[in-house]
Write a protein that holds these residues in place. Structure first.
Motif, PDB file in Angstrom:
ATOM      1  N   VAL A   1      54.221  22.504  18.504  1.00 26.80           N
ATOM      2  CA  VAL A   1      54.212  21.176  17.894  1.00 26.80           C
ATOM      3  C   VAL A   1      52.786  20.708  17.599  1.00 26.80           C
ATOM      4  CG1 VAL A   1      54.813  18.747  18.306  1.00 26.80           C
ATOM      5  CG2 VAL A   1      56.328  20.554  19.108  1.00 26.80           C
ATOM      6  N   PHE A   2      52.627  19.993  16.494  1.00 29.21           N
ATOM      7  CA  PHE A   2      51.413  19.205  16.276  1.00 29.21           C
ATOM      8  C   PHE A   2      51.626  17.890  17.026  1.00 29.21           C
ATOM      9  CE2 PHE A   2      51.020  22.118  12.716  1.00 29.21           C
ATOM     10  CZ  PHE A   2      49.654  22.390  12.725  1.00 29.21           C
ATOM     11  N   HIS A   3      51.021  17.797  18.210  1.00 25.14           N
ATOM     12  CA  HIS A   3      51.304  16.665  19.091  1.00 25.14           C
ATOM     13  C   HIS A   3      50.338  15.496  18.921  1.00 25.14           C
ATOM     14  CE1 HIS A   3      48.458  19.226  21.347  1.00 25.14           C
ATOM     15  NE2 HIS A   3      48.001  18.083  21.843  1.00 25.14           N
ATOM     16  N   ARG A   4      49.240  15.699  18.205  1.00 25.02           N
ATOM     17  CA  ARG A   4      48.302  14.613  17.907  1.00 25.02           C
ATOM     18  C   ARG A   4      47.939  14.699  16.431  1.00 25.02           C
ATOM     19  NH1 ARG A   4      49.829  13.016  21.937  1.00 25.02           N
ATOM     20  NH2 ARG A   4      48.760  12.268  23.807  1.00 25.02           N
ATOM     21  N   VAL A   5      48.335  13.717  15.670  1.00 20.96           N
ATOM     22  CA  VAL A   5      47.969  13.651  14.255  1.00 20.96           C
ATOM     23  C   VAL A   5      47.431  12.247  13.996  1.00 20.96           C
ATOM     24  CG1 VAL A   5      48.728  13.863  11.868  1.00 20.96           C
ATOM     25  CG2 VAL A   5      49.736  15.331  13.632  1.00 20.96           C
ATOM     26  N   ILE A   6      46.158  12.162  13.638  1.00 18.83           N
ATOM     27  CA  ILE A   6      45.511  10.866  13.408  1.00 18.83           C
ATOM     28  C   ILE A   6      45.111  10.761  11.947  1.00 18.83           C
ATOM     29  CG2 ILE A   6      43.573   9.371  14.025  1.00 18.83           C
ATOM     30  CD1 ILE A   6      43.538  10.709  16.754  1.00 18.83           C
ATOM     31  N   LYS A   7      45.742   9.821  11.250  1.00 19.41           N
ATOM     32  CA  LYS A   7      45.446   9.611   9.830  1.00 19.41           C
ATOM     33  C   LYS A   7      44.878   8.229   9.555  1.00 19.41           C
ATOM     34  CE  LYS A   7      49.225  12.650   8.324  1.00 19.41           C
ATOM     35  NZ  LYS A   7      50.421  12.753   7.449  1.00 19.41           N
ATOM     36  N   SER A   8      45.003   7.318  10.510  1.00 18.95           N
ATOM     37  CA  SER A   8      44.496   5.972  10.304  1.00 18.95           C
ATOM     38  C   SER A   8      43.830   5.482  11.589  1.00 18.95           C
ATOM     39  CB  SER A   8      45.639   5.021   9.915  1.00 18.95           C
ATOM     40  OG  SER A   8      46.588   4.923  10.962  1.00 18.95           O
ATOM     41  N   PRO A   9      42.838   4.605  11.526  1.00 14.16           N
ATOM     42  CA  PRO A   9      42.430   3.863  10.330  1.00 14.16           C
ATOM     43  C   PRO A   9      41.716   4.702   9.277  1.00 14.16           C
ATOM     44  CG  PRO A   9      40.929   3.436  12.129  1.00 14.16           C
ATOM     45  CD  PRO A   9      42.037   4.253  12.702  1.00 14.16           C
ATOM     46  N   GLN A  10      41.439   5.966   9.607  1.00 10.99           N
ATOM     47  CA  GLN A  10      40.880   6.885   8.629  1.00 10.99           C
ATOM     48  C   GLN A  10      41.295   8.294   9.029  1.00 10.99           C
ATOM     49  OE1 GLN A  10      36.832   5.596   9.243  1.00 10.99           O
ATOM     50  NE2 GLN A  10      36.341   7.427  10.392  1.00 10.99           N
ATOM     51  N   PRO A  11      41.364   9.235   8.090  1.00 10.01           N
ATOM     52  CA  PRO A  11      41.792  10.601   8.428  1.00 10.01           C
ATOM     53  C   PRO A  11      40.888  11.207   9.494  1.00 10.01           C
ATOM     54  CG  PRO A  11      41.752  10.279   6.057  1.00 10.01           C
ATOM     55  CD  PRO A  11      41.080   9.081   6.649  1.00 10.01           C
ATOM     56  N   PHE A  12      41.516  11.845  10.482  1.00  8.60           N
ATOM     57  CA  PHE A  12      40.735  12.452  11.575  1.00  8.60           C
ATOM     58  C   PHE A  12      41.179  13.896  11.801  1.00  8.60           C
ATOM     59  CE2 PHE A  12      39.422  12.495  16.233  1.00  8.60           C
ATOM     60  CZ  PHE A  12      38.075  12.602  15.953  1.00  8.60           C
ATOM     61  N   VAL A  13      42.240  14.125  12.571  1.00 10.92           N
ATOM     62  CA  VAL A  13      42.641  15.506  12.871  1.00 10.92           C
ATOM     63  C   VAL A  13      44.151  15.653  12.978  1.00 10.92           C
ATOM     64  CG1 VAL A  13      40.514  15.981  14.176  1.00 10.92           C
ATOM     65  CG2 VAL A  13      42.568  15.213  15.384  1.00 10.92           C
ATOM     66  N   ALA A  14      44.598  16.903  12.848  1.00 12.94           N
ATOM     67  CA  ALA A  14      45.947  17.318  13.230  1.00 12.94           C
ATOM     68  C   ALA A  14      45.769  18.374  14.314  1.00 12.94           C
ATOM     69  CB  ALA A  14      46.706  17.891  12.035  1.00 12.94           C
ATOM     70  N   GLN A  15      46.268  18.098  15.511  1.00 10.87           N
ATOM     71  CA  GLN A  15      46.051  18.973  16.664  1.00 10.87           C
ATOM     72  C   GLN A  15      47.361  19.525  17.189  1.00 10.87           C
ATOM     73  OE1 GLN A  15      43.957  17.166  19.942  1.00 10.87           O
ATOM     74  NE2 GLN A  15      44.514  18.789  21.361  1.00 10.87           N
ATOM     75  N   GLY A  16      47.363  20.815  17.521  1.00  9.34           N
ATOM     76  CA  GLY A  16      48.526  21.460  18.110  1.00  9.34           C
ATOM     77  C   GLY A  16      48.096  22.614  18.984  1.00  9.34           C
ATOM     78  N   GLY A  17      49.076  23.447  19.375  1.00  8.96           N
ATOM     79  CA  GLY A  17      48.752  24.654  20.133  1.00  8.96           C
ATOM     80  C   GLY A  17      49.010  24.584  21.615  1.00  8.96           C
ATOM     81  N   ASP A  18      49.712  23.542  22.101  1.00 12.19           N
ATOM     82  CA  ASP A  18      50.074  23.473  23.514  1.00 12.19           C
ATOM     83  C   ASP A  18      51.348  24.292  23.721  1.00 12.19           C
ATOM     84  OD1 ASP A  18      50.964  22.853  26.068  1.00 12.19           O
ATOM     85  OD2 ASP A  18      50.460  20.732  25.930  1.00 12.19           O
ATOM     86  N   PRO A  19      51.288  25.408  24.492  1.00 12.15           N
ATOM     87  CA  PRO A  19      52.466  26.266  24.667  1.00 12.15           C
ATOM     88  C   PRO A  19      53.656  25.576  25.315  1.00 12.15           C
ATOM     89  CG  PRO A  19      50.466  27.438  25.294  1.00 12.15           C
ATOM     90  CD  PRO A  19      50.085  26.003  25.102  1.00 12.15           C
ATOM     91  N   GLN A  20      53.432  24.449  25.977  1.00 11.96           N
ATOM     92  CA  GLN A  20      54.557  23.717  26.567  1.00 11.96           C
ATOM     93  C   GLN A  20      55.523  23.228  25.487  1.00 11.96           C
ATOM     94  OE1 GLN A  20      52.890  21.391  30.386  1.00 11.96           O
ATOM     95  NE2 GLN A  20      51.670  21.017  28.561  1.00 11.96           N
ATOM     96  N   GLY A  21      55.007  23.132  24.239  1.00 12.50           N
ATOM     97  CA  GLY A  21      55.830  22.676  23.135  1.00 12.50           C
ATOM     98  C   GLY A  21      56.848  23.699  22.664  1.00 12.50           C
ATOM     99  N   LYS A  22      56.792  24.909  23.220  1.00 12.02           N
ATOM    100  CA  LYS A  22      57.789  25.932  22.875  1.00 12.02           C
ATOM    101  C   LYS A  22      59.188  25.471  23.290  1.00 12.02           C
ATOM    102  CE  LYS A  22      56.436  29.857  21.996  1.00 12.02           C
ATOM    103  NZ  LYS A  22      56.041  30.594  20.768  1.00 12.02           N
ATOM    104  N   ASP A  23      59.248  24.681  24.351  1.00  9.22           N
ATOM    105  CA  ASP A  23      60.511  24.142  24.836  1.00  9.22           C
ATOM    106  C   ASP A  23      60.880  22.928  23.976  1.00  9.22           C
ATOM    107  OD1 ASP A  23      62.625  22.961  26.132  1.00  9.22           O
ATOM    108  OD2 ASP A  23      61.631  22.795  28.089  1.00  9.22           O
ATOM    109  N   PRO A  24      61.959  23.002  23.195  1.00 11.50           N
ATOM    110  CA  PRO A  24      62.320  21.894  22.312  1.00 11.50           C
ATOM    111  C   PRO A  24      62.663  20.618  23.062  1.00 11.50           C
ATOM    112  CG  PRO A  24      64.093  23.494  22.398  1.00 11.50           C
ATOM    113  CD  PRO A  24      62.926  24.110  23.112  1.00 11.50           C
TER     114      PRO A  24
END
Length: 255
Positions: free
Chosen positions: A108-131
């Protein structure tokens, strides 16, 4: 005066983001500028000893001796990443190795920051394999190998003109340098590793810069960039998954 106030506000927002990135460990980027409470404890962080030489730190880690390309499929569309093992061989090798192991498939992309200005899309935590694992709790995990040990990689920063990267040491604002002359910059589309405060605490979590983030240069390891599909990246929302990740070029360069 209006322009100066706008610049000051922008700088304040960036400082707040940077502070949160340092304080929240691999759960580096909050959904807003407020501080997060889910910090990593000392027992969760196993930084490489500062007395360990660069050679000893990197001897048992994968290396990418050259360039590679990785294709992520997100929301049914491809994102092509160019992975730079010339300027960041350990960080790039770690990522390509994890792609080949299937670690990123379904994450999962668990951190996506677009406001107040575009910043980052972060993912890669293996715990997210579990739906069933709550997205709100992601951000503290890393890759655990067959022995049960968490793989950690050293901070790897190469300056322009240097023949080798510098390891385990920030060379940017954390070292008092406002504009380090790094080989790989935090330009829009840059691919870099998330980490906690100790420099040698990155594992599997990565982020893609949604804008130029030069204030992170020298303190976080860039190891590639988006070369196709930035429109797909811009469309990523928190909770979106990496449907698949595969190496499409340069597998022979992984050592």
């Amino acid at each position: 005066m209006v322009t100066n106030n706008k610049v000051l506000l922008t700088n304040l927002i960036l400082v707040m983001f940077l502070g949160s990135l340092l304080l929240t460990g691999c759960n580096s980027f909050p959904t807003n500028a407020s501080s997060s409470s889910d910090t990593l404890s000392d027992t969760q962080i196993e930084p490489v000893s500062t007395n360990t030489s660069s050679k000893e730190m990197t001897d048992n880690l994968p290396r990418l001796e050259g360039m590679a390309k990785v294709e992520l499929t997100v929301n049914g569309s491809p994102v092509i990443l160019e992975i730079n093992g010339v300027d960041a061989p350990i960080t790039a090798g770690n990522f390509v190795d994890l792609v080949q192991k299937g670690v990123y498939d379904g994450l999962v992309f668990h951190r996506v920051i677009k406001s107040p200005q575009p910043f980052v899309a972060q993912g890669g935590d293996p715990q997210g394999k579990d739906p069933n694992f709550p997205v709100s709790r992601l951000g503290t995990g890393g890759y655990v190998d067959e022995s049960g040990s968490k793989r950690l990689i050293p901070l790897e920063i190469k300056l322009e003109g240097d023949s080798e990267p510098t390891y385990s040491k920030g060379l940017g604002q954390q070292a008092g340098v406002s504009s380090p002359n790094v080989a790989l910059k935090h330009e829009r589309g840059a691919l870099a590793m998330a980490r906690s405060a100790p420099p040698d605490s990155a594992s599997s979590q990565f982020y893609i810069a949604l804008a130029d983030l030069e204030f992170l240069d020298g303190d976080y390891a860039v190891f590639g960039k988006v070369v196709q599909g930035m429109d797909v990246v811009n469309g990523i929302n928190q909770g979106d998954r990496i449907e698949s990740a595969k190496v499409i070029e340069g597998t022979e360069n992984l050592q």
